[in-house]
Motif scaffolding. Structure first.
Motif, PDB file in Angstrom:
ATOM      1  N   SER A   1       7.435   0.598 -13.887  1.00 16.18           N
ATOM      2  CA  SER A   1       7.362   1.529 -12.757  1.00 16.18           C
ATOM      3  C   SER A   1       5.976   2.152 -12.658  1.00 16.18           C
ATOM      4  O   SER A   1       5.422   2.305 -11.556  1.00 16.18           O
ATOM      5  CB  SER A   1       8.417   2.628 -12.916  1.00 16.18           C
ATOM      6  OG  SER A   1       9.720   2.083 -12.916  1.00 16.18           O
ATOM      7  N   ALA A   2       5.409   2.536 -13.807  1.00 16.74           N
ATOM      8  CA  ALA A   2       4.065   3.127 -13.819  1.00 16.74           C
ATOM      9  C   ALA A   2       3.034   2.131 -13.296  1.00 16.74           C
ATOM     10  O   ALA A   2       2.119   2.501 -12.548  1.00 16.74           O
ATOM     11  CB  ALA A   2       3.699   3.568 -15.231  1.00 16.74           C
ATOM     12  N   ASP A   3       3.190   0.875 -13.679  1.00 14.92           N
ATOM     13  CA  ASP A   3       2.248  -0.158 -13.239  1.00 14.92           C
ATOM     14  C   ASP A   3       2.357  -0.395 -11.737  1.00 14.92           C
ATOM     15  O   ASP A   3       1.351  -0.552 -11.039  1.00 14.92           O
ATOM     16  CB  ASP A   3       2.508  -1.467 -13.995  1.00 14.92           C
ATOM     17  CG  ASP A   3       2.339  -1.325 -15.498  1.00 14.92           C
ATOM     18  OD1 ASP A   3       1.657  -0.375 -15.937  1.00 14.92           O
ATOM     19  OD2 ASP A   3       2.910  -2.150 -16.233  1.00 14.92           O
ATOM     20  N   ALA A   4       3.594  -0.436 -11.225  1.00 17.61           N
ATOM     21  CA  ALA A   4       3.800  -0.618  -9.785  1.00 17.61           C
ATOM     22  C   ALA A   4       3.208   0.546  -9.004  1.00 17.61           C
ATOM     23  O   ALA A   4       2.560   0.358  -7.963  1.00 17.61           O
ATOM     24  CB  ALA A   4       5.293  -0.750  -9.481  1.00 17.61           C
ATOM     25  N   ALA A   5       3.411   1.761  -9.518  1.00 12.61           N
ATOM     26  CA  ALA A   5       2.871   2.950  -8.856  1.00 12.61           C
ATOM     27  C   ALA A   5       1.351   2.929  -8.867  1.00 12.61           C
ATOM     28  O   ALA A   5       0.701   3.284  -7.871  1.00 12.61           O
ATOM     29  CB  ALA A   5       3.395   4.208  -9.546  1.00 12.61           C
ATOM     30  N   ALA A   6       0.781   2.513  -9.993  1.00 14.19           N
ATOM     31  CA  ALA A   6      -0.684   2.408 -10.078  1.00 14.19           C
ATOM     32  C   ALA A   6      -1.202   1.391  -9.072  1.00 14.19           C
ATOM     33  O   ALA A   6      -2.259   1.592  -8.459  1.00 14.19           O
ATOM     34  CB  ALA A   6      -1.109   2.032 -11.495  1.00 14.19           C
ATOM     35  N   ALA A   7      -0.452   0.293  -8.874  1.00 14.09           N
ATOM     36  CA  ALA A   7      -0.860  -0.717  -7.892  1.00 14.09           C
ATOM     37  C   ALA A   7      -0.884  -0.113  -6.487  1.00 14.09           C
ATOM     38  O   ALA A   7      -1.811  -0.375  -5.707  1.00 14.09           O
ATOM     39  CB  ALA A   7       0.082  -1.917  -7.944  1.00 14.09           C
ATOM     40  N   LEU A   8       0.114   0.701  -6.162  1.00 21.24           N
ATOM     41  CA  LEU A   8       0.147   1.337  -4.831  1.00 21.24           C
ATOM     42  C   LEU A   8      -1.036   2.281  -4.649  1.00 21.24           C
ATOM     43  O   LEU A   8      -1.707   2.254  -3.609  1.00 21.24           O
ATOM     44  CB  LEU A   8       1.468   2.094  -4.641  1.00 21.24           C
ATOM     45  CG  LEU A   8       2.746   1.246  -4.587  1.00 21.24           C
ATOM     46  CD1 LEU A   8       3.963   2.144  -4.449  1.00 21.24           C
ATOM     47  CD2 LEU A   8       2.694   0.232  -3.449  1.00 21.24           C
ATOM     48  N   ARG A   9      -1.311   3.114  -5.656  1.00 23.47           N
ATOM     49  CA  ARG A   9      -2.441   4.056  -5.541  1.00 23.47           C
ATOM     50  C   ARG A   9      -3.768   3.314  -5.464  1.00 23.47           C
ATOM     51  O   ARG A   9      -4.649   3.645  -4.660  1.00 23.47           O
ATOM     52  CB  ARG A   9      -2.457   5.019  -6.742  1.00 23.47           C
ATOM     53  CG  ARG A   9      -1.327   6.030  -6.767  1.00 23.47           C
ATOM     54  CD  ARG A   9      -1.589   7.123  -7.809  1.00 23.47           C
ATOM     55  NE  ARG A   9      -1.809   6.580  -9.152  1.00 23.47           N
ATOM     56  CZ  ARG A   9      -0.849   6.368 -10.055  1.00 23.47           C
ATOM     57  NH1 ARG A   9       0.408   6.693  -9.765  1.00 23.47           N
ATOM     58  NH2 ARG A   9      -1.129   5.864 -11.238  1.00 23.47           N
TER      59      ARG A   9
END
Length: 275
Positions: free
Chosen positions: A106-114
């Motif tokens: 989840s953290a990695d996916a969120a980082a991808a969005l940012r």
């Protein structure tokens, strides 16, 4: 547009996690206090014609390089929603253990969005990113925010948490046992033990998944007992569905002493601070 950029993917911890009921859609209504650590993964991007992902780092093998990696799913979702035809070559430095209760995917996916929001020059506000994130997983919206907050619903309904915990020393300990979330939820005894009141003392709260997780991975109990017996902690708790456990301390010296005491057990440890 920059040609190379990097974004931190802070590890998520649950300082409390109260399960309220199982819903008709198979998910669970829950209440949680999300917090985030300076420790985490790191995602970088370079200009490329298509979307690609390379996973490196300590837990790269467990994370998987496949097309269904949550980072690529997040990138594709953002590109589709924004009508972007640009590509991106993504590289993930995977330091967060997999299936560990630390929200790594989840953290990695969120980082991808940012990261891609910036890299592609979209300038979407945070609220628009969190709305898109909800379709990627229950923890992804909180990870987009990456600051202490109260989560309800499946965890995707976010509100401010009144206490500022930034800078609080924290020790993360994982017995190197992967614990899949589904079986832990299935093992919950279905007893609603009450809500989280905003601003409640963390010690008065709990993680309702602990017993079910310990039944699947008894080593979790060993970690919790070791953190308690090491002394000096203001809070000891399992994070998420396990197997990572956390301890918070009033100062870094107490955290260092506990880490030294547990370092001989062969467990994975990370000393960090809350953001």
């Amino acid at each position: 547009m920059s040609h190379f950029d990097t974004e931190a993917a802070p590890a998520k911890v649950n300082l409390a996690l109260h399960l309220r009921r199982r819903r008709a859609d198979g998910y669970h209504d829950l209440e949680t206090v999300f917090a985030f650590t300076a420790f985490g993964d790191s995602l970088s991007v370079a200009t490329a014609p298509g979307l690609s992902l390379v996973v490196e780092g300590a837990f790269a093998g467990a994370a998987g390089q496949g097309d269904d990696n949550l980072v690529l799913r997040a990138a594709r979702a953002l590109a589709a929603a924004a009508g972007i035809g640009d590509g991106a070559a993504l590289t993930l430095d995977k330091r967060i253990p997999v299936a560990a209760g630390l929200g790594g995917g989840s953290a990695d996916a969120a980082a991808a969005l940012r990261l891609l929001n910036r890299f592609w020059g979209l300038r979407w506000p945070e609220a628009r990113l969190t709305a898109l994130a909800a379709d990627l997983g229950a923890d992804v919206p909180a990870c987009v925010v990456s600051r202490t907050c109260f989560g309800s619903g499946r965890g995707e309904v976010l509100a401010a948490w009144p206490d500022d915990l930034g800078g609080m020393p924290i020790l993360l300990v994982n017995p190197l046992v992967a614990v899949p979330t589904g079986p832990v939820f299935a093992g919950w005894d279905r007893i609603d033990r009450g809500p989280i009141e905003p601003g409640a003392a963390l010690n008065s709260l709990r993680n309702d998944m602990t017993a079910a997780a310990m039944a699947l991975a008894p080593a979790i109990g060993d970690v919790l007992a070791a953190l308690e017996s090491a002394g000096g902690a203001t809070l000891v708790r399992m994070s998420g569905s396990g197997a990572t456990c956390l301890a918070m301390y009033a100062d870094k010296a107490a955290r260092r002493a506990a880490a030294a005491a547990l370092g001989r057990r062969g467990w994975w440890l990370a000393e960090s601070e809350l953001l």
